[in-house]
Design an enzyme around this catalytic site. Structure first.
Site, PDB file in Angstrom:
ATOM      1  N   GLY A 156       0.911  -1.063   0.056  1.00 49.35           N
ATOM      2  CA  GLY A 156       0.131  -0.010   0.354  1.00 49.35           C
ATOM      3  C   GLY A 156       0.559   1.193  -0.357  1.00 49.35           C
ATOM      4  O   GLY A 156       1.969   1.287  -0.416  1.00 49.35           O
ATOM      5  N   ARG A 157       0.705   2.428   0.390  1.00 48.97           N
ATOM      6  CA  ARG A 157       0.766   3.390   0.594  1.00 48.97           C
ATOM      7  C   ARG A 157       1.584   3.416   0.819  1.00 48.97           C
ATOM      8  O   ARG A 157       3.530   3.626   0.776  1.00 48.97           O
ATOM      9  CB  ARG A 157       0.505   4.473   0.841  1.00 48.97           C
ATOM     10  N   ILE A 158       2.353   2.755   2.519  1.00 40.05           N
ATOM     11  CA  ILE A 158       4.149   2.744   3.172  1.00 40.05           C
ATOM     12  C   ILE A 158       4.584   1.982   3.019  1.00 40.05           C
ATOM     13  O   ILE A 158       5.303   1.704   2.495  1.00 40.05           O
ATOM     14  CB  ILE A 158       3.538   2.278   4.604  1.00 40.05           C
ATOM     15  N   ARG A 235       2.013  -4.537  11.950  1.00 36.11           N
ATOM     16  CA  ARG A 235       1.419  -4.141  13.588  1.00 36.11           C
ATOM     17  C   ARG A 235       2.323  -6.156  13.874  1.00 36.11           C
ATOM     18  O   ARG A 235       3.281  -7.073  12.940  1.00 36.11           O
ATOM     19  CB  ARG A 235      -0.117  -5.616  13.012  1.00 36.11           C
ATOM     20  N   ASP A 259       9.279  -2.143  15.502  1.00 41.33           N
ATOM     21  CA  ASP A 259       8.540  -1.337  15.535  1.00 41.33           C
ATOM     22  C   ASP A 259       7.670  -1.337  16.329  1.00 41.33           C
ATOM     23  O   ASP A 259       7.180  -0.561  17.661  1.00 41.33           O
ATOM     24  CB  ASP A 259       8.397   0.093  15.245  1.00 41.33           C
ATOM     25  N   GLU A 264       1.966  -5.815  22.623  1.00 44.69           N
ATOM     26  CA  GLU A 264       2.402  -3.707  23.710  1.00 44.69           C
ATOM     27  C   GLU A 264       1.281  -3.769  24.414  1.00 44.69           C
ATOM     28  O   GLU A 264       0.214  -3.684  24.885  1.00 44.69           O
ATOM     29  CB  GLU A 264       1.847  -2.893  21.980  1.00 44.69           C
ATOM     30  N   HIS A 282       7.376   1.463  19.486  1.00 47.70           N
ATOM     31  CA  HIS A 282       5.928   2.074  17.975  1.00 47.70           C
ATOM     32  C   HIS A 282       5.592   3.518  18.147  1.00 47.70           C
ATOM     33  O   HIS A 282       4.858   4.166  18.274  1.00 47.70           O
ATOM     34  CB  HIS A 282       4.390   1.079  18.526  1.00 47.70           C
ATOM     35  N   VAL A 283       6.669   3.890  17.630  1.00 50.10           N
ATOM     36  CA  VAL A 283       6.371   5.479  17.162  1.00 50.10           C
ATOM     37  C   VAL A 283       6.789   5.373  15.686  1.00 50.10           C
ATOM     38  O   VAL A 283       7.618   6.931  15.225  1.00 50.10           O
ATOM     39  CB  VAL A 283       8.193   6.085  17.672  1.00 50.10           C
ATOM     40  N   GLY A 284       6.108   4.946  14.885  1.00 46.74           N
ATOM     41  CA  GLY A 284       6.226   4.944  13.335  1.00 46.74           C
ATOM     42  C   GLY A 284       6.012   6.399  12.479  1.00 46.74           C
ATOM     43  O   GLY A 284       6.798   7.618  11.891  1.00 46.74           O
TER      44      GLY A 284
HETATM   45  C1  8YV Z   1       0.283   5.265  16.155  1.00 50.89           C
HETATM   46  C2  8YV Z   1      -0.969   3.264  13.912  1.00 50.89           C
HETATM   47  O1  8YV Z   1       0.601   4.587  17.053  1.00 50.89           O
HETATM   48  O2  8YV Z   1      -1.535   4.250  12.301  1.00 50.89           O
HETATM   49  C3  8YV Z   1      -2.351   3.796  13.293  1.00 50.89           C
HETATM   50  O3  8YV Z   1      -2.213   2.760  12.578  1.00 50.89           O
HETATM   51  O4  8YV Z   1      -0.650   2.410  14.234  1.00 50.89           O
HETATM   52  C4  8YV Z   1       0.546   4.003  14.179  1.00 50.89           C
HETATM   53  O5  8YV Z   1       0.191   5.720  13.598  1.00 50.89           O
HETATM   54  C5  8YV Z   1      -1.270   4.823  16.624  1.00 50.89           C
HETATM   55  O6  8YV Z   1      -2.406   4.597  15.893  1.00 50.89           O
HETATM   56  C6  8YV Z   1      -1.802   6.625  17.505  1.00 50.89           C
HETATM   57  O7  8YV Z   1      -2.650   6.809  17.315  1.00 50.89           O
END
Ligand code: 8YV
Length: 316
Positions: A156-158, A235, A259, A264, A282-284
């Site tokens: 997808g986009r990412i 995830r 990440d 979590e 989880h800081v993407g």
């Molecule tokens: C955020 C994410 O950590 O976009 C997502 O699905 O997991 C992350 O960008 C999360 O939703 C915090 O708001």
């Protein structure tokens, strides 16, 4: 009267929080001590019309059932795997998320993790700090990225943004996802297993949820192999974490940059004890700019809904 909303988590953007308080009668769940939240929610539940939540928290069937007036769930994230659609759809409750605005930062983190594992940045940082350089402790060379194969699971986009970045580093990029992505020049592997077998780096960018649970299985991890590296910014549930840990510990997988994790914020001690992993919490999407843009989309979707306007980013 302003619509009442449940705000499950704070945005780091004070402008976003100010707008929420300006336009809505906010019940800030995140301000309430954990053990008092159930009672707090029960107290306000009958009149709540919207929930502002995150990708990780989402909304489960139990909470949805407590909210008879619920009209919309605005997710501050792209992932909606923690949203129980089966509980919302029959009631016609809308769901929005935040696609697009976080693509670049999440892709940047994927590449950062890939490079940190490839060039062993945390270990080298520790080496310098511990005075091992002056002590002339021998160093092993790492391996170049040029010419190595990067397989991207989820295009997808990412995934596509990661591909673009890795191509610029001279990597040979391929992808796999169940459906063929139209209009892309990056080749698609025959299967996830084939992608892993032919890749030096496997970067997980696939959405979470039941369809992808455990797809990066023991077999896929073995196929990536002793020289291979797994990177996951999607995830934790997409990867069989127990199989990952045992493969890393036994040297059947070379390294991992992670990440995201299965449960979590719990990260297994067996994982944190390993030297061949780079871990982030989880800081993407956690940059000031992106979290502001995500929060703004949450606000704008809620405003559109209560103004009877089309939603900006509905989840179909
Ligand atoms: C955020 C994410 O950590 O976009 C997502 O699905 O997991 C992350 O960008 C999360 O939703 C915090 O708001």
């Amino acid at each position: 009267m302003k619509p009442e909303i449940l705000v499950m988590a704070a945005s780091p953007s004070s402008a976003v929080m100010a707008q929420l308080d300006q336009h809505f009668d906010c019940h800030h769940v995140w301000q309430i001590p954990q053990d008092e939240r159930a009672a707090f929610i029960a107290g306000v539940a009958p009149t709540v019309r919207a929930v502002a939540t995150t990708g990780q928290i989402g909304i489960d069937a139990a909470l949805a059932a407590q909210l008879p007036k619920l009209e919309i769930v605005a997710v501050n994230g792209i992932g909606v795997d923690a949203v129980d659609f089966a509980a919302l759809r029959p009631r016609g409750i809308a769901v929005t998320n935040t696609p697009g605005v976080l693509t670049d930062d999440v892709a940047d983190l994927a590449v950062t993790l890939l490079m940190s594992t490839a060039r062993r940045i945390p270990a080298l940082d520790a080496y310098v700090r511990a005075g091992q350089w002056q002590a002339k402790v021998p160093l092993q060379p790492s391996r170049t990225l040029r010419g190595k194969v990067a397989g991207i699971y989820g295009f997808g986009r990412i995934g596509q943004a990661v591909a673009q970045r890795l191509a610029a580093f001279g990597m040979d990029v391929r992808y796999w996802q169940p459906n063929v992505k139209a209009g892309v020049t990056v080749p698609r592997a025959a299967s996830l297993l084939a992608l892993a077998r032919d890749s030096d780096y496997l970067v997980v960018c696939a959405p979470g949820g039941d369809a992808t649970r455990g797809q990066v299985s023991a077999d896929v991890i073995e196929a990536l192999g002793a020289q291979g590296t797994l990177v996951n910014v999607a995830r934790g549930t997409v990867v069989d974490e127990a199989a990952l840990i045992s493969a890393l510990a036994a040297g059947r997988l070379g390294a991992a940059g992670l990440d995201v994790f299965e449960a979590e914020p719990v990260v297994p001690a067996a994982l944190t004890a390993l030297p061949n992993v780079v871990l982030t919490p989880h800081v993407g999407s956690l940059t000031e700019e992106t979290r502001h843009a995500m929060g703004q989309l949450v606000v704008d979707n809620l405003l559109a809904h209560f103004a009877g306007q089309p939603l900006l980013t509905p989840v179909d």
